[in-house]
Design a protein around this motif. Structure first.
Motif, PDB file in Angstrom:
ATOM      1  N   PHE A  53       0.850  -1.175   0.000  1.00 27.20           N
ATOM      2  CA  PHE A  53       0.000   0.000   0.000  1.00 27.20           C
ATOM      3  C   PHE A  53       0.888   1.227   0.000  1.00 27.20           C
ATOM      4  N   ASP A 103      -1.051   5.814   2.944  1.00 33.88           N
ATOM      5  CA  ASP A 103      -1.917   4.890   3.685  1.00 33.88           C
ATOM      6  C   ASP A 103      -1.218   4.341   4.916  1.00 33.88           C
ATOM      7  N   SER A 148      -2.464   5.005   8.699  1.00 36.11           N
ATOM      8  CA  SER A 148      -2.744   3.851   9.559  1.00 36.11           C
ATOM      9  C   SER A 148      -1.892   3.895  10.821  1.00 36.11           C
TER      10      SER A 148
END
Length: 184
Positions: A90, A94, A98
């Motif tokens: 990813f 991202d 996260s």
């Protein structure tokens, strides 16, 4: 299934020191674990059902084809690798979002106060990212947080102390000074 048993004195993974090594034909992964206690009565190589773990403690255990088939019938197999062997890919954005969200969740669970200083949070985030090998300076981490934290929906609180200010942007690019992340 074992393809070959051979002797090799080399240590594997810095802790496995047995001179006896196995070359495997292949590995199938169970989609659900098979609990030894649940099938101990059906397996010939297990001597005592109540202490089934004792019969599984040796380095290698040769079992009969019948026992092998009994174990296989108790579960479903997958030809795919289990989730923890999957390659995960990813974007850095991202990953950073996260990481921010995960750190926030940990602090929210463990902190007794109802707010947490943003600069302290960013120092912890910077340290976390370094542990994962993400080479971003503190200023880059702060800039990313300032421009993207609105995506996570955290509530921020202002302060009268200008030394604690961190400029944060909303989704429209408007700047505001905040000092704390709300943990409520």
């Amino acid at each position: 299934m074992v393809d070959e048993v051979y002797q090799d004195k080399e240590t594997l993974y810095d802790h496995y020191c047995s001179p006896k090594k196995l070359k495997l034909k292949g590995i199938k992964y169970f989609t659900e674990p098979v609990v030894a206690r649940d099938i101990a009565a059906d397996l010939d190589f297990i001597k005592d059902e109540q202490k089934s773990a004792y019969d599984l403690k040796s380095e290698y255990k040769e079992i009969s084809e019948m026992d092998f088939k009994k174990i296989i019938r108790k579960t479903s197999l997958t030809k795919e690798y289990p989730a923890y062997f999957e390659t995960v890919s990813f974007s850095l954005e991202d990953f950073l979002l996260s990481s921010i969200n995960g750190l926030y969740a940990i602090i929210k669970r463990s902190e007794k106060r109802n707010q947490f200083e943003i600069k302290t949070f960013l120092k912890l985030l910077h340290k976390l990212l370094k542990e994962y090998g993400v080479s971003k300076s503190y200023d880059e981490v702060e800039e990313f947080y300032a421009r993207n934290v609105w995506k996570l929906g955290f509530k921020h609180n202002p302060s009268r102390d200008p030394d604690k200010f961190v400029v944060l942007y909303n989704r429209f690019g408007k700047k505001n000074n905040f000092s704390y992340i709300s943990l409520e």
